[in-house]
Each structure stands twice: as structure tokens, then as C-alpha cells.
Design a protein around this motif. Structure first.
Motif, PDB file in Angstrom:
ATOM      1  N   ASP A  71       0.818  -1.218   0.000  1.00 15.44           N
ATOM      2  CA  ASP A  71       0.000   0.000   0.000  1.00 15.44           C
ATOM      3  C   ASP A  71       0.851   1.268   0.000  1.00 15.44           C
ATOM      4  O   ASP A  71       0.325   2.368   0.151  1.00 15.44           O
ATOM      5  CB  ASP A  71      -0.931   0.019   1.215  1.00 15.44           C
ATOM      6  CG  ASP A  71      -0.178  -0.092   2.540  1.00 15.44           C
ATOM      7  OD1 ASP A  71       1.040  -0.392   2.513  1.00 15.44           O
ATOM      8  OD2 ASP A  71      -0.804   0.124   3.596  1.00 15.44           O
ATOM      9  N   LYS A  72       2.166   1.123  -0.181  1.00 12.80           N
ATOM     10  CA  LYS A  72       3.036   2.294  -0.064  1.00 12.80           C
ATOM     11  C   LYS A  72       3.838   2.612  -1.318  1.00 12.80           C
ATOM     12  O   LYS A  72       4.258   3.755  -1.500  1.00 12.80           O
ATOM     13  CB  LYS A  72       3.986   2.128   1.126  1.00 12.80           C
ATOM     14  CG  LYS A  72       3.277   2.194   2.468  1.00 12.80           C
ATOM     15  CD  LYS A  72       4.251   2.181   3.636  1.00 12.80           C
ATOM     16  CE  LYS A  72       3.519   2.323   4.966  1.00 12.80           C
ATOM     17  NZ  LYS A  72       4.441   2.306   6.118  1.00 12.80           N
ATOM     18  N   ARG A 100       3.732  -3.156  -4.404  1.00 13.42           N
ATOM     19  CA  ARG A 100       2.437  -3.678  -4.845  1.00 13.42           C
ATOM     20  C   ARG A 100       2.619  -4.718  -5.945  1.00 13.42           C
ATOM     21  O   ARG A 100       1.936  -5.740  -5.973  1.00 13.42           O
ATOM     22  CB  ARG A 100       1.546  -2.533  -5.336  1.00 13.42           C
ATOM     23  CG  ARG A 100       0.198  -2.984  -5.836  1.00 13.42           C
ATOM     24  CD  ARG A 100      -0.815  -1.868  -5.828  1.00 13.42           C
ATOM     25  NE  ARG A 100      -1.040  -1.359  -4.493  1.00 13.42           N
ATOM     26  CZ  ARG A 100      -2.100  -0.640  -4.126  1.00 13.42           C
ATOM     27  NH1 ARG A 100      -3.023  -0.358  -5.012  1.00 13.42           N
ATOM     28  NH2 ARG A 100      -2.232  -0.200  -2.902  1.00 13.42           N
ATOM     29  N   TYR A 150       2.470  -6.538   6.969  1.00 10.28           N
ATOM     30  CA  TYR A 150       2.787  -7.153   5.679  1.00 10.28           C
ATOM     31  C   TYR A 150       3.241  -8.610   5.815  1.00 10.28           C
ATOM     32  O   TYR A 150       2.885  -9.459   4.994  1.00 10.28           O
ATOM     33  CB  TYR A 150       3.833  -6.310   4.957  1.00 10.28           C
ATOM     34  CG  TYR A 150       3.449  -4.852   4.923  1.00 10.28           C
ATOM     35  CD1 TYR A 150       2.392  -4.414   4.147  1.00 10.28           C
ATOM     36  CD2 TYR A 150       4.121  -3.901   5.710  1.00 10.28           C
ATOM     37  CE1 TYR A 150       2.004  -3.079   4.124  1.00 10.28           C
ATOM     38  CE2 TYR A 150       3.748  -2.568   5.698  1.00 10.28           C
ATOM     39  CZ  TYR A 150       2.691  -2.160   4.910  1.00 10.28           C
ATOM     40  OH  TYR A 150       2.314  -0.844   4.898  1.00 10.28           O
ATOM     41  N   SER A 201      -4.881   5.563   2.896  1.00 12.98           N
ATOM     42  CA  SER A 201      -5.239   4.148   2.781  1.00 12.98           C
ATOM     43  C   SER A 201      -5.717   3.850   1.364  1.00 12.98           C
ATOM     44  O   SER A 201      -6.087   4.754   0.606  1.00 12.98           O
ATOM     45  CB  SER A 201      -6.350   3.802   3.777  1.00 12.98           C
ATOM     46  OG  SER A 201      -7.545   4.468   3.421  1.00 12.98           O
ATOM     47  N   ASP A 202      -5.730   2.572   1.019  1.00 14.62           N
ATOM     48  CA  ASP A 202      -6.228   2.170  -0.298  1.00 14.62           C
ATOM     49  C   ASP A 202      -7.684   2.580  -0.472  1.00 14.62           C
ATOM     50  O   ASP A 202      -8.106   2.971  -1.571  1.00 14.62           O
ATOM     51  CB  ASP A 202      -6.100   0.653  -0.474  1.00 14.62           C
ATOM     52  CG  ASP A 202      -4.668   0.216  -0.742  1.00 14.62           C
ATOM     53  OD1 ASP A 202      -3.820   1.095  -0.982  1.00 14.62           O
ATOM     54  OD2 ASP A 202      -4.402  -0.994  -0.696  1.00 14.62           O
TER      55      ASP A 202
END
Length: 790
Positions: free
Chosen positions: A438-439, A444, A473, A682-683
Motif C-alpha cells: 500500500d506504499k 504492490r 505485511y 489508505s487504499d
């Protein structure tokens, strides 16, 4: 009483029951809060104690006497350790171990002996590793039942899980088992069924101190197996969980088991990680060998070690804590009564689950402390325990064909036996660290391919070069069945681990040049599998392009260094993966005989049909990119200084939303009424912004490879304005983006497109076809299967 009155009465009863349930829940939560507060007070006291110890320690270590002792004692300590190692070696020389090594030599000479010794060293290290003691309730017994604290067990009309606790006396253990369930189960709806097999102790009055439990009392002693089968007839839950009374469950033990079965209908049974009261591992799933003998995998080792903490298939899970689908339990018919009164019924049930087409899965996040031997002792020559030997023979006769066909010889190929991966391809993935999906785009991408390997039926092991346990993670990967290697011990012994296990890997998937060059020699030394190198982007190309803009001589020198490294890697691997047609063509011309594959940067399983196309209601523009990546910093600065002012002259109310973590100070100073620095989001929030803004801007002046922000924007069907570098390696035929190179061209494109809602909608609609064509599961698999044989 008329029908209306009956309905009102019925509704009143339902409402009363709801209120009672809520009151019970409130009481339970209040008790849990008290318990947590007590644990917090204990922790604070321990911290204070440690502070005193620290002061005492510093006083001692700073003293002259300590320094003198250390000068003399260190060499003496090394001598003592050497003597201890000699005794350890001598102790290991016994007929059993000698036979074991002789068998290894016959199998593969000195090379196999070395591998077996490496494995032995790793297991010894696990035995010696310090472990944390689990937080347990005191099993003290009272002479008066009224001295036990009353614990209200919550009740639900429609429990998800029926927890069956078979009991014959041992009230204190049963009481604390139930207490641990109440404190540590969380939000899962459950019922507790006490299967009382004619107990004579306080169990006869258990409802007095544990109101809310359901008690099934036998009229005669059925003994363990038939007791469980009988109690299961009263279960109302979707899942039935058998839990020994000599256990205590740890925090959040149940939800991971339920979640696994809810998310995967192919899972028929799950089991917990079993831990001894001293913190050592009792079992991380069981292994059955072809001769019918069994291993409690990991017994006596550190339960925190990597090999015990990923979700995996297991031959069986010891019945101290197992959960099965209620429907499947009924279909199988419960525990096979040929094993009555006890032993091997749990192992047999696991084999029946597989025979009915389901998987048996070990869930490491579900931790249960088992006071092994409290129920039936440990001596297999007397009492109920004697049936263990007899039932082992019955089990072998029933499952002889299955064992001899699908299981390894005793103690052979533990690496594959531990997770039933005998028929799978194994892939070792190496990257710089656990992917932070997510970063950053690279993280990803790695994450998506790791999951894709799992979905392709491969057994995946992941190594991050820093061996860090970065959460959430690490746990996310483990929940998908990926073994993650981590920790200082694994970091310092990775070569030993690779020497032991390297031959098992059919494929080694290395990533990034600085990581691959570090491990390439080790891989070639210990692994026989195909080596695939994923460049992510060509570093030397990216840095040379940055040099062309900045004229920084250091970048030119660095670019030459990376070119040497990258080309050396390409010459020494079997397959090269790049993202984008540009880099594929560039490398293929230099290395015409090498397999250079253009793989999708991202892999999407679904097509978005929920994207609003009312662009007249949207507003503002969006940039997405982490600021740990220099091209993103340059892009934002360039857009702010040379492009955005012209756009604001025409649209003074426009707001530019900048999403990205770790922005440098010069980016932070850009904030104004027209520039909002969103930072890391956030996503879920990012998806909202893709749906709220009219278009995305990607003003990259240098970089390499396919840009994740372009692909992601197409997935969320937001039109884009970008540069040739931003669009590099991707098709523009689908008309999802407008490409301009100059500041003036970009400004004019934004201004022109911003009000053209028809064109915005058309470009948005084209995003779906763009993703389907280039970034779907099928497009990724088509490339992967050119080099991976399943």
C-alpha cells in the motif's frame, strides 16, 4: 389470546432475549476490561522492576571489578563453551544418529550427510532459542466451588461456532479453559458445550460458576471418542470445534480459523498452533510418514520461528484444538468409532476430510496452550494411553494405500512433508524487504505476483534481504500460505538454510539488481532450479535520464556502475522479466539469445463496474506517487513551478491533490489553498479520490519501466495527462491518456480536457479495456507460463 396478542407476546420474548444477550455481552466486556487492566498493571510493575535491574546492571558493568573479571573471564568462558560443544557432539554420537547418518550417506554421499547435518543444526538452534512464556490463568484448585469467580459465558441464538469441551473431572483445568475462551475469543459468536462424561468433581455444578455454558451429561461413561460424538449432536454452529479441557486459548485464537474457512470453501478442517505452558512449541501441524508413524512438527522448538507461522496444509492437526464444518462432520459421520475409546480419531478425521474433497489447514495465528498429558498421562503402556499403540495399527491398516502412495518415508523430505507440497512446484522469491503493497508501486507489484504464484498452485517462500518482520505485511503473506523467512538467526544462517533446502526449489525469482547480485552466487551454488530475474526498472537507464536533466556527474558515474551490474546479472540468469515494451526491446537488442519477457506491472482479477461517470459532478486533479522515489519529487516540483500556474489562471478554483508518503520539506512548503498535500492515504481513501477527481496528472521527466500510477489510474478509470516518460512501455492506442512533453503542452491539455465531460467519460470507459488487455490475470499467466511449468 388472539393472533395479534400472540405476535406481540412473541416479539416481546424476542426483545427480552435480545436485551438479555446485550446485558451478558456488556458484563463479559466489563470483566474482560478488568482483566486487561490487571494485565496492564502487571506489565507496568514489570517495567518498573526492569528499570531497577537496568540501573543495577549499569552500576555493575561500569565498576572496576567487573571490567577486571571480564578481561579474565571472557577467554575462560570461550574455553568452557568449547568443552560444552565437545560434550554435545559426544552426546550426539549414538547408534540411532549413526544409523541416520549412514542412511544419508547411502542416499547421497557426503553431500547428503552435510545437508542432514545442516538440518540438524537448524533444529538444535530452534530447541535452544529463548521463548516468551504465554500469559495463563492459574490452575489452582479450591476445596469449595464458591471460591471460584463467576464467569458469565455469552450466549447467542445463532452461534457461528460450537465449542465442544469433553470433560471427565479435572474441574480446575476445565474452568480455566472456559475462562480463557471468554477473555480471548473476541467478536466471534460461539456456544460452549461441556461434554460431561459422568464427572464426580465440581463439574456436576459447573453452571454455578460458568453460567451460559451448555452441559451435555452422559448417563454412563462413554469415554473420549463417543463422548465427543454424542455432544456434537447438540451443536448449533456452522462449525464444530473440539477443544481439550486441559488447554487455555490465547488472544484472538478463534477468528483466524473462522476467517480461513469463510474465505475458502475448499477448507474442511482447521487446527491451532499448540504450545506448551513453558512457551515451547508442541505442534505446528502433524506429519504422517508412509509407515504410519507420526511427527508433531516443530515439537520443542521456538513457536515464533518462520517455518511454523504460515498457513499451510497439514497431514493432521492434533485434536486438542480442531474445527470442522458442521455439514462435513455430518457427512463423514463423526469420529470413526473403530478408534474408541481414544487416540488416532483426530488423525483419521483429517484423512476423511481429504477423502471427501476438502483440505486440512494449520492456522498459526490461532494459538492454544496445551497441558499435554493432564487428561490421560504420557505412559502408553497403561490406562487410556495404551490405546494409542493399538489404534496406530488400526489407522495404518485403514489408510495403508494412501500412506504408501502419497507420503514420504520416515523423516525424509521434511521440507515438503511439513506442508503437503509433494506435488507442487516450489518457488523462492527474493526481494529487498517484505512488500509494502500500500506504499509503493514496486511493493504492490511484488505482492501481486506472490499471490499469483500461490493461485497458480505453487508453494512460495519469500526472503526479504533485511529479514525484518514488518507488520502487517508479514502476517498478510503468511495468511496466504507464503512462508516468510525473517529474524536475526535466519539472517545469519541463510546460507545454511539454502544449503539444506535449495534443491527443493524449481524456480528462484530474484528482484532488483542490488539484491540479485548479492545472492546470485549462493543461488547458483545451492539451487538447481531456473533463475528468473525481475528488474522492476533498469536502474542505469533511470539514472542516466536524471543525469541528462541535472547534469550531475555523480549520476553518470552511478549509471555506468548499475549498467555493469545489470548486464552481469542478465548474462547469468535464465530468464529476465521487465515491465514495458520499451525496456524489453532495449534489452533484447543487446542480449538477442536471452529470454526477455515483458510482464504486467500490476495484475487485476476484476473489472471495475462501479466507477461513477458523472464527470460534471467531479472536480480537481490528482497526483499519486511516493516521495522516496526521486522522479516523483522532480515531477511535482516541475508541475508546480512551470505548469500549474497557467492552469490556475484559467481555473482559479481548481485544487491539486498530491498523494504520497514521506514528502521532503520543499514539497511540504508548496501547500496552499490550491494545493493539498494528502500524504500517505489508505487504499480505501485513494479509491475515493480516484472517483472524486476529474483527471490525474503524471508529469514525469525521467524514470524507467512502466509507471504504477498510470496503471492504477487506468484501473480506476480516471483520465490521465502524462509525459512520454510516464507513458513509456505502454500502449496509447486505447485512448486512456493524453501524452505531452513540454510544460506548455501539459498545461493546455489539462485546461482543454478539464471541461470536456464527454471526452472525459470516453477516456474513462477505455480504461477497462486497457486493463483487460494488458494487466489481467490471463495476460500475466500467459507470460509466466512461458518459463514456469506447473
Amino acid at each position: 389470546m388472539n393472533n395479534n396478542e400472540k405476535d406481540i407476546s412473541s416479539q416481546g420474548d424476542d426483545l427480552k432475549k435480545i436485551i438479555e444477550d446485550q446485558q451478558t455481552t456488556i458484563e463479559t466486556k466489563t470483566e474482560q476490561q478488568k482483566h486487561l487492566e490487571e494485565k496492564l498493571r502487571q506489565a507496568e510493575a514489570e517495567i518498573n522492576t526492569l528499570s531497577h535491574y537496568k540501573s543495577d546492571y549499569e552500576a555493575v558493568t561500569n565498576s572496576i571489578s567487573w571490567k577486571t573479571i571480564r578481561a579474565v573471564g571472557t577467554p575462560l568462558y570461550m574455553v568452557v563453551q568449547g568443552v560444552r560443544k565437545c560434550f554435545t557432539i559426544l552426546k550426539a554420537i549414538n547408534p540411532t544418529n549413526f544409523k541416520f547418518l549412514m542412511n544419508a550417506f547411502k542416499k547421497g554421499g557426503f553431500g547428503q550427510v552435510k545437508r542432514e547435518m545442516n538440518a540438524y543444526k537448524l533444529r538444535l538452534a530452534g530447541m535452544d532459542a529463548p521463548v516468551a512464556l504465554p500469559s495463563l490463568f492459574d490452575t489452582k484448585e479450591f476445596s469449595d466451588i464458591n471460591k471460584y469467580e463467576i464467569i458469565s459465558v455469552p450466549t447467542w441464538n445463532d452461534p457461528d461456532v460450537s465449542i465442544i469441551v469433553p470433560v471427565y473431572n479435572q474441574f480446575a483445568y476445565t474452568y480455566n479453559c472456559i475462562k480463557s475462551i471468554v477473555w480471548n475469543t473476541g467478536d466471534v459468536k460461539y456456544e460452549i458445550i461441556i461434554a460431561d462424561d459422568v464427572s464426580t468433581d465440581f463439574t456436576v455444578d459447573i453452571e454455578k460458576v460458568l453460567p451460559g455454558v451448555k452441559v451435555v451429561r452422559n448417563k454412563e461413561n462413554l469415554r473420549f471418542l463417543r463422548n465427543c460424538n454424542n455432544a456434537a449432536k447438540q451443536a448449533k454452529g456452522k462449525y464444530i470445534l473440539f477443544l481439550n479441557n486441559d488447554t487455555q486459548v490465547l488472544d484472538n485464537w478463534l477468528k483466524p480459523m473462522v476467517d480461513a474457512m469463510e474465505n475458502d470453501p475448499s477448507i474442511g478442517m482447521t487446527g491451532s498452533k499448540l504450545i506448551y505452558p513453558d512457551g515451547k512449541l508442541q505442534e505446528a501441524g502433524g506429519i504422517l510418514w508412509s509407515d504410519g508413524s507420526a511427527w508433531n512438527f516443530g515439537n520443542g522448538q521456538n513457536p515464533h520461528a518462520p517455518q511454523f507461522n504460515y498457513v499451510k496444509e497439514a497431514d493432521y492437526i492434533s485434536g486438542a484444538a480442531i474445527m470442522i464444518r458442521h455439514s462435513l462432520w455430518s457427512e463423514i459421520g463423526g469420529f470413526d468409532e473403530r478408534y474408541a475409546p481414544a487416540y488416532y480419531e483426530d488423525t483419521d478425521l483429517a484423512f476423511e476430510v481429504r477423502r471427501h474433497g476438502y483440505k486440512v489447514i494449520y492456522i498459526p495465528k490461532s494459538e492454544v496452550v496445551h497441558f499435554e498429558g493432564k487428561s490421560n498421562g504420557t505412559d502408553t503402556s497403561v490406562g487410556l494411553k495404551a490405546y494409542q499403540v493399538e489404534n496406530a495399527k488400526k489407522f495404518y491398516e485403514k489408510w495403508k494405500d494412501e500412506l504408501e502412495t502419497n507420503h514420504f518415508e520416515n523423516a525424509q523430505n521434511v521440507f515438503m512433508a511439513r506442508d503437503r507440497s509433494k506435488g507442487k512446484k516450489h518457488i523462492l522469491v527474493i526481494d529487498h524487504y517484505i512488500p509494502r503493497f500500500d506504499k509503493d508501486a514496486g511493493g504492490r507489484c511484488t505482492y501481486m505476483y506472490l499471490l499469483q504464484f500461490v493461485k497458480m498452485g505453487m508453494q512460495v517462500t519469500f526472503v526479504g534481504d533485511n529479514f525484518a518482520e514488518e507488520e502487517p505485511y508479514k502476517s498478510d503473506l503468511q495468511s496466504h500460505g507464503i512462508e516468510v523467512l525473517y529474524g536475526s538467526y535466519m539472517q545469519s544462517h541463510f546460507e545454511t538454510w539454502l544449503a539444506e533446502n535449495g534443491d527443493y526449489f524449481d524456480y528462484i525469482y530474484t528482484q532488483r539488481p542490488h539484491i540479485t547480485i548479492k545472492y546470485l552466487d549462493l543461488i547458483r551454488k545451492y539451487c538447481k532450479g531456473k533463475v528468473i530475474y525481475f528488474a522492476h526498472d533498469l536502474h542505469h537507464l533511470r539514472e542516466y535520464r536524471e543525469y541528462e536533466i541535472t547534469k550531475d556527474a555523480k549520476l553518470l558515474k552511478s549509471s555506468k556502475k548499475w549498467k555493469e551490474i545489470e548486464f552481469k546479472i542478465i548474462e547469468n540468469v535464465d530468464v529476465v522479466h521487465v515491465v514495458g515494451s520499451y525496456e524489453q526491446k532495449y534489452l533484447q537488442e543487446i542480449f538477442p539469445k536471452r529470454a526477455i519477457r515483458n510482464i504486467p506491472l500490476y495484475i487485476y482479477e476484476d473489472e471495475r463496474d462501479d466507477i461513477p461517470k458523472d464527470f460534471d459532478k467531479r472536480k480537481d486533479i490528482l497526483f499519486v506517487g511516493g516521495f522516496g522515489h526521486p522522479p516523483n519529487v522532480d515531477a511535482v516540483e516541475w508541475f508546480n513551478e512551470e505548469i500549474y500556474p497557467g492552469i490556475l489562471a484559467k481555473y482559479p478554483d481548481m485544487v491539486w491533490h498530491i498523494v504520497g508518503g514521506n514528502p521532503p520539506e520543499k514539497i511540504k512548503k508548496m501547500q496552499s489553498a490550491n494545493i493539498i498535500l494528502e500524504g500517505f492515504v489508505s487504499d480505501e481513501r485513494l479509491e475515493e479520490m480516484y472517483k472524486e477527481c476529474r483527471l490525474a496528472v503524471v508529469p514525469l521527466r525521467y524514470g524507467a519501466g512502466v509507471k504504477g500510477k498510470i496503471v492504477e489510474a487506468a484501473y480506476y478509470q480516471i483520465p490521465m495527462i502524462t509525459t512520454p516518460i510516464g507513458a513509456e512501455g505502454m500502449s496509447t492506442e486505447e485512448n486512456t491518456m493524453i501524452v505531452e512533453e513540454t510544460a506548455e503542452g501539459l498545461a493546455n491539455a489539462v485546461c482543454s480536457l478539464y471541461k470536456d465531460t464527454e471526452k472525459l467519460k470516453e477516456m474513462s470507459d477505455n480504461g477497462k479495456e486497457f486493463i483487460r488487455k494488458y494487466f489481467s490475470v490471463k495476460s500475466a499467466q500467459d507470460i509466466l507460463l512461458k518459463d514456469i511449468t506447473l
